[in-house]
Design an enzyme around this catalytic site. Structure first.
Site, short mmCIF file in Angstrom:
data_model
loop_
_atom_site.label_atom_id
_atom_site.label_comp_id
_atom_site.label_asym_id
_atom_site.label_seq_id
_atom_site.Cartn_x
_atom_site.Cartn_y
_atom_site.Cartn_z
CE LYS A 270 -3.81 -1.90 2.70
NZ LYS A 270 -4.89 -1.92 1.59
NE ARG A 344 -10.95 -10.00 -1.67
CZ ARG A 344 -11.34 -9.11 -2.56
NH1 ARG A 344 -11.47 -9.40 -3.98
NH2 ARG A 344 -11.30 -7.89 -2.44
N1 BES Z 1 -7.94 -3.86 4.78
C1 BES Z 1 -8.41 -3.55 3.54
C2 BES Z 1 -9.41 -2.73 3.03
C3 BES Z 1 -9.59 -1.18 3.39
C4 BES Z 1 -8.82 -0.25 2.72
C5 BES Z 1 -10.20 -1.07 4.55
C6 BES Z 1 -8.96 0.80 3.17
C7 BES Z 1 -10.29 0.45 4.97
C8 BES Z 1 -9.59 1.48 4.19
C9 BES Z 1 -8.06 -4.66 2.48
O1 BES Z 1 -7.58 -5.60 2.86
C10 BES Z 1 -7.68 -4.30 1.08
O2 BES Z 1 -6.49 -3.75 1.05
N2 BES Z 1 -8.46 -4.24 -0.03
C11 BES Z 1 -8.25 -3.86 -1.18
C12 BES Z 1 -8.66 -4.90 -2.30
C13 BES Z 1 -8.33 -4.52 -3.58
C14 BES Z 1 -6.98 -4.97 -3.75
C15 BES Z 1 -9.05 -5.32 -4.46
C16 BES Z 1 -8.72 -2.40 -1.30
O3 BES Z 1 -9.85 -2.02 -0.95
O4 BES Z 1 -7.91 -1.65 -1.99
MN MN Z 2 -5.44 -5.56 1.98
#
Ligand code: BES
Ligand code: MN
Ligand code: ZN
Length: 524
Positions: A270, A344
């Site tokens: 990230k 997931r």
């Molecule tokens: N924990 C995150 C989701 C999240 C992101 C919650 C920002 C709250 C704020 C999750 O594991 C994630 O990173 N999801 C990705 C999925 C994507 C790679 C398909 C996302 O939401 O960007």
């Molecule tokens: Mn994630």
């Protein structure tokens, strides 16, 4: 904090024995039923010092003729529990740092107090007085407020008492979830979550807690869950909580909570800005622990299982790479196209594990997608379910608890994007409708029972100046469980299961990097 109901039909409000008196008034219902207070309100309004408009308040020190030395008038939108909660929240925030030990809260006559008002009071007070100190001992200490009383009429007393007790248990669950979320990732590790679960198990009869370690998870074939932990030095934990309040044979409700104690994104790392907030990525797990805390105290007649896959998502030389294919406990192979879609991957194995309980219903709770925050903001949690009865029950519980969810679609068509050339399924679809494709992914592992998914990415914590865990959706979940316990034979029962399209499971260790099995259809 001590919450007690006072039956105030004896002494007039102005004669109540308390250090502070909070009086909630509504525009159309100005009378407090107490001539002394009514006069104060009337004079204050005439003088232009107080307006009966939502959110307005007036503090009076040593009001003449009132026993409490502090009086706070609070204007509420109406007599609903929601408006009452907002007014109490504002009032407590105003007096909590003053010298009062004991505050009495009263509502102007004409508003019938129900259990929901009492619950609202406790939750508002608990919320306003919570202070995070674990890694900040210098945080300003909460004031001296020790006791909050809700003044009510004789005929309201029993509902109020029940509401206060329920509110107290729920508030303790909410506070636990908040506290766990707030603890930084180097404190709140998978092992710490496991120890917190064990502590709950020791503190409450009817609660049994078991923690599976890596070898057991390998044996179960949880190759998807384990693939997420590959880059982390923290050992994964799989927490199993069992509360038995119902008959031995009664099908349980199962709660599954995402327990990523820190989500860097892994190799699909990230951006740095705001990454600290990914310590809250165990919000689902925290809500399961908080709900168990509330349930263990209230002891409803239901059986409840809590499952928490807990681990970190870290990059390293041993981390899972984009394109790696892993084998889930269900037998379905998964191409990990993005290691940041890890929630997931840990949930799907927990959802398969849930089958063994022959559940009445399974609800997973997860800070799953940023897309859900884009879709719904921070007001509602996202609710996904193909089961109308279950969905309605959860929406209703959310409204009752003032911890709301909003139903989102779950059409099969959204799963199109999850196709893979190298595995049964890919772990990401496109960017568009990301919260829905994530839910569709989970749906492929939940064919054996009635299931709902709560995406709490927008509701589990707050950013900015008020950064911190919210304890949501402990309120919704606890309400749902209490409602189910009260529903008796109308409670949600297991759906008769057709062949769930299961495949033979591997019981030996399944390396995350092993070549995919022959493609199989999972009855999509
Ligand atoms: N924990 C995150 C989701 C999240 C992101 C919650 C920002 C709250 C704020 C999750 O594991 C994630 O990173 N999801 C990705 C999925 C994507 C790679 C398909 C996302 O939401 O960007
Ligand atoms: Mn994630
Ligand atoms: Zn995550």
């Amino acid at each position: 904090m001590d919450y007690r109901s006072t039956v105030a039909h004896g002494p007039a409000l102005s004669q109540l024995n308390a250090d502070a008196l909070l009086v909630v008034l509504t525009a159309d219902q100005g009378s407090t039923g107490d001539p002394v207070l009514d006069q104060i309100v009337k004079d204050a309004v005439a003088a232009g010092d107080f307006v009966l408009k939502t959110g307005k308040s007036l503090y009076v020190h040593r009001p003449v003729g009132v026993k409490a030395s502090r009086l706070l008038l609070l204007a509420a939108a109406d007599g609903s529990p929601k408006a009452f909660k907002a007014a109490v929240a504002k009032g407590v925030a105003q007096i909590k740092d003053l010298g009062a030990n004991h505050a009495a809260v009263a509502v102007a006559g004409g508003v019938g107090l129900e259990a929901a008002h009492a619950r609202s009071l406790v939750l508002a007070v608990a919320d306003a007085t919570y202070v995070y100190t674990h890694t900040k001992p210098s945080a300003p200490k909460p004031g001296q407020l020790k006791k909050v009383t809700l003044a009510c009429q004789q005929d309201e007393a029993s509902a109020v008492k029940q509401g206060l007790a329920e509110g107290q248990a729920i508030a303790e669950g909410v506070t636990l979830a908040r506290e766990l979320g707030n603890r930084p990732g180097n404190h709140c590790t998978p092992a710490f979550l496991a120890s917190e679960a064990k502590r709950l198990g020791r503190e409450h009869r009817h609660l049994k807690v078991e923690v599976l370690e890596r070898p057991a998870l390998e044996k179960l074939g949880m190759g998807s869950f384990l693939s997420v932990t590959n880059g982390s030095a923290q050992p994964p934990k799989f927490i199993i909580m069992q509360y038995q309040g119902g008959a031995a044979g009664q099908a349980p409700l199962v709660l599954v909570g995402k327990g990523i104690t820190f989500d860097t994104g892994g190799i699909s790392i990230k951006p740095s800005a705001g990454m600290d907030e990914m310590k809250f990525d165990m919000g689902g797990a925290a809500s399961v622990l908080g709900t168990f805390r509330a349930v263990a105290e209230l002891q409803p007649r239901v059986n409840l299982i809590g499952l928490i896959p807990a681990c970190e998502n870290m990059p390293s030389g041993t981390a899972t790479k984009p394109g790696d294919v892993v084998t889930s406990m269900s037998g379905q192979t998964i191409e990990v196209l993005n290691t940041d879609a890890e929630g997931r991957l840990i949930l799907c194995d927990a959802l398969t594990y849930a089958e063994r309980f022959k559940p009445a219903a399974v609800i997973d709770i997860a800070t799953l997608t940023g897309a859900c925050v884009i879709a719904l903001g921070h007001q509602h949690s996202g609710l996904f379910s193909a089961d109308d009865e279950l969905a309605q029950a959860l929406l209703q519980a959310g409204r009752q608890a003032q911890d709301t969810a909003w139903r989102m679609p779950l059409d099969d068509e959204y799963a199109e994007g999850l196709k893979s050339n190298f595995a049964d399924i890919a772990n990401v679809g496109g960017r568009e409708g990301g919260a829905i494709t994530a839910a569709c992914f989970l749906a492929k592992f939940t064919k054996a029972y009635r299931w709902a998914h709560l995406d709490i990415a927008g509701s589990a914590w707050k950013s900015g100046g008020a950064k911190g865990g919210t304890g949501r959706p402990v309120g919704l979940l606890t309400r749902f469980i209490l409602d189910q316990a009260a529903a008796g034979k109308d409670a949600i029962a297991p759906r008769p299961v057709k062949a769930a399209g299961k495949v033979a499971r591997k019981t030996s260790r399944t390396p995350a990097t092993k070549a995919p099995r022959a493609a199989r259809s999972a009855k999509a």
